[in-house]
Write an enzyme that holds these catalytic residues in place. Structure first.
Site, short mmCIF file in Angstrom:
data_model
loop_
_atom_site.label_atom_id
_atom_site.label_comp_id
_atom_site.label_asym_id
_atom_site.label_seq_id
_atom_site.Cartn_x
_atom_site.Cartn_y
_atom_site.Cartn_z
N HIS A 66 -41.12 -14.32 -34.60
CA HIS A 66 -41.42 -13.39 -35.70
C HIS A 66 -40.59 -12.12 -35.45
CE1 HIS A 66 -43.96 -10.50 -37.93
NE2 HIS A 66 -44.47 -11.54 -38.56
N ASP A 86 -46.40 -14.24 -27.28
CA ASP A 86 -46.93 -13.77 -28.55
C ASP A 86 -48.01 -14.77 -28.99
OD1 ASP A 86 -47.50 -13.35 -31.21
OD2 ASP A 86 -45.44 -13.00 -31.82
N GLN A 145 -50.43 -16.39 -33.40
CA GLN A 145 -50.77 -17.60 -34.15
C GLN A 145 -51.45 -18.66 -33.27
OE1 GLN A 145 -50.59 -17.87 -37.36
NE2 GLN A 145 -49.30 -16.12 -37.86
N LYS A 200 -56.01 -11.64 -37.59
CA LYS A 200 -55.67 -13.06 -37.74
C LYS A 200 -56.74 -13.95 -37.14
CE LYS A 200 -50.67 -12.29 -37.70
NZ LYS A 200 -50.25 -12.47 -39.10
N CYS A 232 -41.08 -13.40 -42.18
CA CYS A 232 -40.67 -12.49 -41.09
C CYS A 232 -39.97 -13.23 -39.97
CB CYS A 232 -41.86 -11.71 -40.52
SG CYS A 232 -42.60 -10.61 -41.70
N1 PLP Z 1 -46.15 -12.68 -34.23
C1 PLP Z 1 -46.41 -13.74 -34.99
C2 PLP Z 1 -46.09 -15.10 -34.48
C3 PLP Z 1 -46.97 -13.56 -36.26
O1 PLP Z 1 -47.22 -14.61 -37.03
C4 PLP Z 1 -47.25 -12.25 -36.70
C5 PLP Z 1 -47.79 -12.00 -38.04
O2 PLP Z 1 -47.65 -12.78 -38.96
C6 PLP Z 1 -46.97 -11.17 -35.85
C7 PLP Z 1 -46.43 -11.43 -34.63
C8 PLP Z 1 -47.25 -9.76 -36.26
O3 PLP Z 1 -48.61 -9.54 -36.34
P1 PLP Z 1 -49.18 -8.15 -36.92
O4 PLP Z 1 -48.55 -7.97 -38.26
O5 PLP Z 1 -50.65 -8.40 -37.00
O6 PLP Z 1 -48.83 -7.10 -35.96
#
Ligand code: PLP
Length: 404
Positions: free
Chosen positions: A122, A199, A202, A225, A363
Protein backbone atom coordinates in the site's frame (compact mmCIF):
# COMPACT_ATOMS: atom_id res chain seq x y z
CA UNK A 1 -21.30 -21.85 16.46
CA UNK A 2 -21.09 -18.82 14.19
CA UNK A 3 -24.61 -17.38 14.13
CA UNK A 4 -24.45 -14.92 11.24
CA UNK A 5 -28.01 -13.68 11.81
CA UNK A 6 -27.23 -12.68 15.36
CA UNK A 7 -23.89 -11.20 14.34
CA UNK A 8 -25.58 -8.98 11.76
CA UNK A 9 -27.99 -7.66 14.37
CA UNK A 10 -25.01 -6.15 16.17
CA UNK A 11 -24.42 -3.83 13.17
CA UNK A 12 -27.36 -1.43 12.71
CA UNK A 13 -26.05 -0.03 9.42
CA UNK A 14 -26.45 -3.41 7.71
CA UNK A 15 -30.22 -3.02 7.70
CA UNK A 16 -30.03 0.18 5.67
CA UNK A 17 -31.52 0.38 2.22
CA UNK A 18 -29.51 1.97 -0.60
CA UNK A 19 -31.53 3.04 -3.65
CA UNK A 20 -34.36 1.06 -2.09
CA UNK A 21 -32.35 -2.14 -2.03
CA UNK A 22 -30.76 -3.90 0.91
CA UNK A 23 -27.21 -2.68 1.44
CA UNK A 24 -24.59 -5.24 0.43
CA UNK A 25 -21.43 -3.89 2.04
CA UNK A 26 -18.34 -5.41 0.42
CA UNK A 27 -15.83 -2.64 1.09
CA UNK A 28 -14.46 -3.97 4.35
CA UNK A 29 -10.87 -3.68 3.16
CA UNK A 30 -11.35 0.09 3.16
CA UNK A 31 -13.17 0.22 6.47
CA UNK A 32 -15.47 -2.00 8.50
CA UNK A 33 -18.84 -1.23 10.04
CA UNK A 34 -19.09 -0.88 13.80
CA UNK A 35 -20.99 -3.10 16.21
CA UNK A 36 -23.25 -1.48 18.79
CA UNK A 37 -20.83 -2.23 21.65
CA UNK A 38 -18.15 -0.07 20.02
CA UNK A 39 -20.39 2.92 19.39
CA UNK A 40 -21.99 2.57 22.82
CA UNK A 41 -18.57 2.51 24.49
CA UNK A 42 -17.77 5.85 22.85
CA UNK A 43 -21.09 7.43 23.74
CA UNK A 44 -20.84 6.14 27.29
CA UNK A 45 -17.35 7.47 27.76
CA UNK A 46 -18.24 10.93 26.45
CA UNK A 47 -21.43 11.04 28.54
CA UNK A 48 -20.09 9.59 31.76
CA UNK A 49 -16.33 9.52 32.02
CA UNK A 50 -14.70 12.09 29.77
CA UNK A 51 -11.54 13.69 31.20
CA UNK A 52 -7.99 14.05 29.95
CA UNK A 53 -5.80 11.05 30.72
CA UNK A 54 -2.57 10.72 32.73
CA UNK A 55 -2.59 14.25 34.12
CA UNK A 56 -5.40 14.55 36.59
CA UNK A 57 -5.62 13.53 40.21
CA UNK A 58 -9.40 13.71 40.04
CA UNK A 59 -11.71 10.73 39.77
CA UNK A 60 -12.77 11.08 36.13
CA UNK A 61 -9.22 11.55 34.90
CA UNK A 62 -8.15 8.42 36.71
CA UNK A 63 -11.11 6.48 35.37
CA UNK A 64 -10.38 7.63 31.79
CA UNK A 65 -6.70 6.75 32.30
CA UNK A 66 -7.62 3.29 33.54
CA UNK A 67 -9.80 2.67 30.48
CA UNK A 68 -7.05 3.92 28.17
CA UNK A 69 -4.33 1.80 29.78
CA UNK A 70 -6.57 -1.27 30.04
CA UNK A 71 -7.11 -0.85 26.29
CA UNK A 72 -3.37 -0.98 25.74
CA UNK A 73 -3.35 -4.25 27.66
CA UNK A 74 -6.23 -5.56 25.51
CA UNK A 75 -4.24 -4.75 22.37
CA UNK A 76 -1.14 -6.38 23.87
CA UNK A 77 -3.04 -9.59 24.56
CA UNK A 78 -4.74 -9.50 21.14
CA UNK A 79 -1.46 -9.59 19.22
CA UNK A 80 0.42 -11.35 22.03
CA UNK A 81 3.10 -8.72 22.57
CA UNK A 82 5.38 -9.38 25.50
CA UNK A 83 4.67 -6.11 27.26
CA UNK A 84 2.17 -3.24 27.09
CA UNK A 85 5.16 -0.88 26.79
CA UNK A 86 5.56 -2.26 23.25
CA UNK A 87 2.11 -1.01 22.19
CA UNK A 88 2.11 2.54 20.81
CA UNK A 89 -1.21 4.16 20.03
CA UNK A 90 -1.25 6.08 16.75
CA UNK A 91 -3.91 7.40 14.37
CA UNK A 92 -3.71 4.29 12.19
CA UNK A 93 -1.42 2.14 10.09
CA UNK A 94 -0.31 5.15 8.05
CA UNK A 95 0.81 7.10 11.10
CA UNK A 96 2.41 3.98 12.60
CA UNK A 97 4.57 3.54 9.51
CA UNK A 98 5.40 7.25 9.27
CA UNK A 99 6.43 7.22 12.92
CA UNK A 100 8.69 4.25 12.37
CA UNK A 101 10.17 5.55 9.11
CA UNK A 102 11.03 8.83 10.81
CA UNK A 103 12.40 7.47 14.09
CA UNK A 104 14.18 4.46 12.61
CA UNK A 105 15.55 6.64 9.84
CA UNK A 106 16.92 9.19 12.28
CA UNK A 107 18.71 6.53 14.27
CA UNK A 108 19.87 4.02 11.69
CA UNK A 109 19.70 5.17 8.07
CA UNK A 110 22.60 6.93 6.35
CA UNK A 111 23.57 7.88 2.80
CA UNK A 112 23.81 4.83 0.56
CA UNK A 113 21.72 2.59 2.85
CA UNK A 114 18.89 0.48 1.49
CA UNK A 115 15.32 -0.20 2.56
CA UNK A 116 13.43 -3.20 1.25
CA UNK A 117 9.71 -3.08 0.45
CA UNK A 118 7.58 -5.39 -1.71
CA UNK A 119 5.84 -4.85 -5.04
CA UNK A 120 2.42 -5.20 -3.43
CA UNK A 121 2.70 -2.57 -0.69
CA UNK A 122 0.00 0.00 0.00
CA UNK A 123 1.28 3.55 -0.62
CA UNK A 124 1.47 4.00 3.14
CA UNK A 125 4.23 1.38 3.27
CA UNK A 126 6.11 2.92 0.34
CA UNK A 127 5.92 6.70 0.53
CA UNK A 128 7.13 7.19 4.14
CA UNK A 129 10.20 5.07 3.28
CA UNK A 130 10.69 6.97 0.05
CA UNK A 131 10.55 10.27 1.96
CA UNK A 132 13.15 8.89 4.36
CA UNK A 133 15.33 7.88 1.40
CA UNK A 134 15.11 11.41 0.04
CA UNK A 135 16.08 12.90 3.40
CA UNK A 136 19.00 10.57 3.92
CA UNK A 137 20.21 9.77 0.42
CA UNK A 138 19.20 6.14 0.84
CA UNK A 139 17.38 3.97 -1.70
CA UNK A 140 14.41 1.63 -1.93
CA UNK A 141 14.83 -1.95 -3.10
CA UNK A 142 11.75 -3.86 -4.17
CA UNK A 143 10.90 -7.54 -3.71
CA UNK A 144 9.53 -8.59 -7.11
CA UNK A 145 6.30 -10.51 -7.61
CA UNK A 146 5.34 -13.45 -9.83
CA UNK A 147 2.37 -13.16 -12.19
CA UNK A 148 0.17 -15.11 -9.78
CA UNK A 149 0.59 -12.39 -7.14
CA UNK A 150 3.10 -14.12 -4.87
CA UNK A 151 6.44 -12.65 -3.88
CA UNK A 152 9.62 -14.10 -5.39
CA UNK A 153 11.58 -15.20 -2.37
CA UNK A 154 14.76 -16.14 -4.24
CA UNK A 155 14.95 -12.57 -5.54
CA UNK A 156 14.19 -11.32 -2.04
CA UNK A 157 17.21 -13.16 -0.64
CA UNK A 158 19.37 -11.66 -3.37
CA UNK A 159 18.43 -8.11 -2.33
CA UNK A 160 20.34 -8.22 0.94
CA UNK A 161 23.74 -6.64 1.38
CA UNK A 162 25.60 -4.81 4.15
CA UNK A 163 23.62 -1.63 3.42
CA UNK A 164 20.19 -3.24 4.00
CA UNK A 165 18.68 -1.54 7.05
CA UNK A 166 15.07 -2.72 7.30
CA UNK A 167 12.50 -4.86 5.45
CA UNK A 168 8.90 -3.59 5.25
CA UNK A 169 6.24 -5.97 4.00
CA UNK A 170 2.52 -6.41 4.19
CA UNK A 171 1.12 -9.59 5.69
CA UNK A 172 -1.93 -9.54 3.37
CA UNK A 173 -2.24 -7.62 0.11
CA UNK A 174 -5.18 -5.23 0.13
CA UNK A 175 -5.57 -5.79 -3.62
CA UNK A 176 -4.67 -9.41 -4.32
CA UNK A 177 -5.59 -11.08 -1.05
CA UNK A 178 -2.15 -12.73 -1.11
CA UNK A 179 -1.13 -13.91 2.34
CA UNK A 180 2.63 -13.44 2.32
CA UNK A 181 4.93 -15.96 4.03
CA UNK A 182 5.97 -13.29 6.51
CA UNK A 183 7.53 -15.75 8.95
CA UNK A 184 9.94 -16.84 6.27
CA UNK A 185 10.50 -13.23 5.17
CA UNK A 186 11.31 -12.26 8.78
CA UNK A 187 13.58 -15.29 9.25
CA UNK A 188 15.59 -14.44 6.16
CA UNK A 189 16.07 -10.84 7.33
CA UNK A 190 16.99 -11.86 10.88
CA UNK A 191 19.64 -14.29 9.63
CA UNK A 192 21.30 -11.16 8.22
CA UNK A 193 20.67 -9.03 11.31
CA UNK A 194 18.01 -6.88 9.59
CA UNK A 195 14.76 -5.91 11.39
CA UNK A 196 11.32 -6.27 9.80
CA UNK A 197 8.12 -4.21 9.87
CA UNK A 198 4.94 -6.09 9.05
CA UNK A 199 1.94 -4.11 7.82
CA UNK A 200 -0.97 -5.87 9.48
CA UNK A 201 -3.75 -3.57 8.26
CA UNK A 202 -5.35 -6.35 6.21
CA UNK A 203 -4.42 -9.33 8.37
CA UNK A 204 -5.45 -8.46 11.94
CA UNK A 205 -9.17 -8.23 11.03
CA UNK A 206 -9.19 -11.68 9.45
CA UNK A 207 -7.07 -14.19 11.36
CA UNK A 208 -5.16 -14.52 14.64
CA UNK A 209 -1.86 -12.65 14.79
CA UNK A 210 0.90 -13.44 17.28
CA UNK A 211 3.80 -11.01 17.03
CA UNK A 212 6.04 -13.14 19.22
CA UNK A 213 5.41 -16.18 17.10
CA UNK A 214 6.09 -14.19 13.93
CA UNK A 215 9.10 -12.63 15.64
CA UNK A 216 8.56 -9.38 13.70
CA UNK A 217 10.33 -6.32 15.09
CA UNK A 218 7.50 -3.92 14.26
CA UNK A 219 3.84 -4.46 13.41
CA UNK A 220 1.23 -1.87 12.39
CA UNK A 221 -2.56 -1.98 12.12
CA UNK A 222 -5.63 0.28 12.06
CA UNK A 223 -8.58 0.25 14.45
CA UNK A 224 -11.20 1.12 11.84
CA UNK A 225 -10.43 -1.95 9.73
CA UNK A 226 -11.11 -4.24 12.68
CA UNK A 227 -14.58 -2.92 13.63
CA UNK A 228 -13.13 -0.20 15.86
CA UNK A 229 -13.37 3.58 15.48
CA UNK A 230 -11.53 5.74 12.99
CA UNK A 231 -8.53 7.76 14.12
CA UNK A 232 -6.80 5.10 16.19
CA UNK A 233 -4.21 2.50 15.31
CA UNK A 234 -1.27 0.67 16.74
CA UNK A 235 2.44 0.37 16.24
CA UNK A 236 3.95 -2.61 18.00
CA UNK A 237 7.71 -2.57 18.41
CA UNK A 238 10.01 -4.88 20.31
CA UNK A 239 11.10 -3.08 23.45
CA UNK A 240 14.79 -3.45 22.58
CA UNK A 241 14.17 -1.60 19.30
CA UNK A 242 11.85 1.08 20.69
CA UNK A 243 14.40 1.88 23.37
CA UNK A 244 16.95 2.64 20.65
CA UNK A 245 14.72 5.00 18.66
CA UNK A 246 14.43 8.76 19.22
CA UNK A 247 10.96 10.25 19.83
CA UNK A 248 8.64 11.15 16.94
CA UNK A 249 6.77 14.30 17.94
CA UNK A 250 7.57 16.60 20.83
CA UNK A 251 5.05 17.90 23.34
CA UNK A 252 3.22 16.95 26.49
CA UNK A 253 3.24 13.37 27.76
CA UNK A 254 6.39 12.30 25.92
CA UNK A 255 8.71 14.06 28.37
CA UNK A 256 10.12 13.39 31.81
CA UNK A 257 11.56 16.85 32.48
CA UNK A 258 11.71 19.98 30.39
CA UNK A 259 13.94 23.00 30.75
CA UNK A 260 15.03 25.51 28.12
CA UNK A 261 18.44 23.89 28.17
CA UNK A 262 17.47 20.25 27.96
CA UNK A 263 14.53 17.84 27.85
CA UNK A 264 14.56 14.24 29.02
CA UNK A 265 12.08 11.82 27.51
CA UNK A 266 9.44 9.68 29.10
CA UNK A 267 9.62 5.88 29.30
CA UNK A 268 7.98 3.54 26.79
CA UNK A 269 5.42 3.75 25.35
CA UNK A 270 4.82 7.41 26.26
CA UNK A 271 8.02 8.62 24.63
CA UNK A 272 6.23 8.13 21.29
CA UNK A 273 2.84 9.50 22.30
CA UNK A 274 3.05 13.30 22.40
CA UNK A 275 -0.13 15.19 23.21
CA UNK A 276 -3.59 14.11 24.30
CA UNK A 277 -4.31 10.68 22.83
CA UNK A 278 -7.71 9.76 21.42
CA UNK A 279 -8.51 7.93 24.65
CA UNK A 280 -12.16 7.47 23.70
CA UNK A 281 -11.09 5.72 20.50
CA UNK A 282 -8.51 3.54 22.26
CA UNK A 283 -11.21 2.40 24.67
CA UNK A 284 -13.62 1.69 21.80
CA UNK A 285 -10.87 -0.17 19.91
CA UNK A 286 -10.47 -2.45 22.91
CA UNK A 287 -14.23 -3.13 22.85
CA UNK A 288 -13.92 -4.03 19.13
CA UNK A 289 -11.08 -6.43 19.92
CA UNK A 290 -13.18 -7.95 22.71
CA UNK A 291 -16.01 -8.33 20.21
CA UNK A 292 -13.98 -10.20 17.58
CA UNK A 293 -12.24 -12.24 20.28
CA UNK A 294 -15.61 -13.33 21.68
CA UNK A 295 -16.67 -14.47 18.19
CA UNK A 296 -13.25 -16.11 17.82
CA UNK A 297 -10.66 -15.08 15.23
CA UNK A 298 -10.46 -18.71 14.04
CA UNK A 299 -14.22 -18.77 13.50
CA UNK A 300 -14.09 -15.43 11.67
CA UNK A 301 -11.28 -16.79 9.50
CA UNK A 302 -13.27 -19.94 8.70
CA UNK A 303 -16.39 -17.96 7.81
CA UNK A 304 -14.57 -15.45 5.62
CA UNK A 305 -12.53 -18.15 3.88
CA UNK A 306 -15.74 -19.92 2.96
CA UNK A 307 -17.12 -16.66 1.52
CA UNK A 308 -13.89 -15.93 -0.37
CA UNK A 309 -13.74 -19.39 -1.98
CA UNK A 310 -17.42 -19.18 -2.85
CA UNK A 311 -17.03 -15.70 -4.35
CA UNK A 312 -14.03 -16.72 -6.49
CA UNK A 313 -15.85 -19.83 -7.69
CA UNK A 314 -19.09 -18.01 -8.52
CA UNK A 315 -17.45 -14.97 -10.13
CA UNK A 316 -15.74 -17.36 -12.54
CA UNK A 317 -19.19 -18.11 -13.99
CA UNK A 318 -18.99 -14.69 -15.63
CA UNK A 319 -17.56 -14.64 -19.14
CA UNK A 320 -14.41 -12.56 -19.52
CA UNK A 321 -13.77 -12.65 -15.77
CA UNK A 322 -10.19 -12.14 -14.55
CA UNK A 323 -9.56 -12.65 -10.83
CA UNK A 324 -6.30 -11.37 -9.41
CA UNK A 325 -4.10 -12.95 -6.76
CA UNK A 326 -3.15 -16.53 -6.00
CA UNK A 327 -5.62 -19.37 -5.48
CA UNK A 328 -4.05 -20.18 -2.09
CA UNK A 329 -3.48 -18.72 0.42
CA UNK A 330 -5.97 -16.01 -0.43
CA UNK A 331 -7.54 -13.80 2.20
CA UNK A 332 -10.93 -12.08 2.24
CA UNK A 333 -10.30 -9.76 -0.74
CA UNK A 334 -11.34 -10.55 -4.31
CA UNK A 335 -10.12 -8.17 -7.01
CA UNK A 336 -11.44 -8.68 -10.51
CA UNK A 337 -12.00 -7.21 -13.96
CA UNK A 338 -14.44 -8.23 -16.66
CA UNK A 339 -13.09 -7.91 -20.16
CA UNK A 340 -14.32 -4.78 -21.91
CA UNK A 341 -15.83 -3.18 -18.80
CA UNK A 342 -14.01 -0.37 -17.00
CA UNK A 343 -13.70 -0.95 -13.25
CA UNK A 344 -15.29 2.42 -12.53
CA UNK A 345 -18.37 1.59 -14.64
CA UNK A 346 -18.70 -1.75 -12.89
CA UNK A 347 -18.44 -0.14 -9.44
CA UNK A 348 -20.90 2.63 -10.28
CA UNK A 349 -23.50 0.24 -11.67
CA UNK A 350 -23.13 -2.18 -8.75
CA UNK A 351 -23.67 0.75 -6.42
CA UNK A 352 -27.05 1.36 -8.09
CA UNK A 353 -27.95 -2.16 -7.01
CA UNK A 354 -27.02 -1.36 -3.40
CA UNK A 355 -23.69 -3.18 -3.63
CA UNK A 356 -20.71 -1.29 -2.19
CA UNK A 357 -17.39 -2.34 -3.72
CA UNK A 358 -14.18 -0.41 -4.24
CA UNK A 359 -12.72 0.45 -7.62
CA UNK A 360 -9.43 1.95 -8.71
CA UNK A 361 -5.79 1.44 -7.83
CA UNK A 362 -6.46 0.78 -4.12
CA UNK A 363 -3.49 2.94 -3.10
CA UNK A 364 -1.13 0.50 -4.78
CA UNK A 365 -0.09 2.17 -8.03
CA UNK A 366 3.26 0.31 -8.33
CA UNK A 367 1.34 -2.97 -8.07
CA UNK A 368 -1.09 -1.83 -10.78
CA UNK A 369 1.88 -1.01 -12.99
CA UNK A 370 3.33 -4.48 -12.36
CA UNK A 371 0.00 -6.03 -13.36
CA UNK A 372 -0.27 -3.76 -16.39
CA UNK A 373 -3.69 -2.42 -15.39
CA UNK A 374 -5.16 0.85 -14.13
CA UNK A 375 -7.36 -0.57 -11.46
CA UNK A 376 -9.66 -3.37 -10.38
CA UNK A 377 -13.06 -3.90 -8.81
CA UNK A 378 -12.51 -5.13 -5.28
CA UNK A 379 -14.99 -6.99 -3.09
CA UNK A 380 -13.66 -7.40 0.44
CA UNK A 381 -15.44 -9.42 3.11
CA UNK A 382 -16.03 -8.94 6.79
CA UNK A 383 -17.30 -11.13 9.58
CA UNK A 384 -20.95 -10.19 8.88
CA UNK A 385 -21.08 -10.91 5.15
CA UNK A 386 -23.18 -13.79 3.83
CA UNK A 387 -23.29 -16.17 0.87
CA UNK A 388 -26.51 -14.42 -0.20
CA UNK A 389 -24.52 -11.21 -0.47
CA UNK A 390 -21.94 -12.96 -2.63
CA UNK A 391 -24.84 -14.17 -4.80
CA UNK A 392 -26.11 -10.59 -5.03
CA UNK A 393 -22.65 -9.47 -6.15
CA UNK A 394 -22.42 -12.18 -8.81
CA UNK A 395 -25.95 -11.48 -10.09
CA UNK A 396 -25.10 -7.77 -10.12
CA UNK A 397 -21.93 -8.35 -12.13
CA UNK A 398 -23.87 -10.52 -14.59
CA UNK A 399 -26.46 -7.80 -14.97
CA UNK A 400 -23.80 -5.19 -15.69
CA UNK A 401 -22.20 -7.53 -18.24
CA UNK A 402 -25.58 -7.90 -19.99
CA UNK A 403 -25.99 -4.11 -20.12
CA UNK A 404 -22.66 -3.85 -21.90
N1 PLP B 1 -1.73 -0.88 4.61
C1 PLP B 1 -2.64 -1.63 3.99
C2 PLP B 1 -2.27 -2.98 3.49
C3 PLP B 1 -3.92 -1.12 3.80
O1 PLP B 1 -4.84 -1.84 3.17
C4 PLP B 1 -4.23 0.17 4.28
C5 PLP B 1 -5.55 0.78 4.06
O2 PLP B 1 -6.28 0.43 3.17
C6 PLP B 1 -3.23 0.90 4.94
C7 PLP B 1 -2.00 0.34 5.09
C8 PLP B 1 -3.50 2.27 5.48
O3 PLP B 1 -4.37 2.22 6.55
P1 PLP B 1 -4.95 3.57 7.20
O4 PLP B 1 -5.54 4.36 6.08
O5 PLP B 1 -5.97 3.06 8.16
O6 PLP B 1 -3.82 4.25 7.86
Amino acid sequence: MYDIKMVREDFPILSRKIYNRPLVYLDNGATTQKPRCVVEAMVDEYYNVNANVHRGVHFLSQQATDLHEQSRETVRAFINAQSAAEILFTRGTTESINLLAFCFGEAFVRTGDEIVVSTMEHHSNIVPWQMLCERKGARLRVIPMADDGTLLLEDYRALFNERTKIVCCTQVSNVLGTVNPVKEIIGEAHRRGVPVLIDGAQSTPHFPVDVQELDCDFFAFSGHKIYGPTGVGVLYGKEEWLEKLPPYQGGGEMIKNVSFERTTYNELPYKFEAGTPDYVATHALARALDYVSALGMEQIYGHEQELTRYAMERLREVEGMRIFGPEEPHDAVVSFLVEGIHHLDMGTLLDRLGIAVRTGHHCAEPLMRRLGIEGTVRASFGLYNTKEEVDALVEGVKRVVKMF
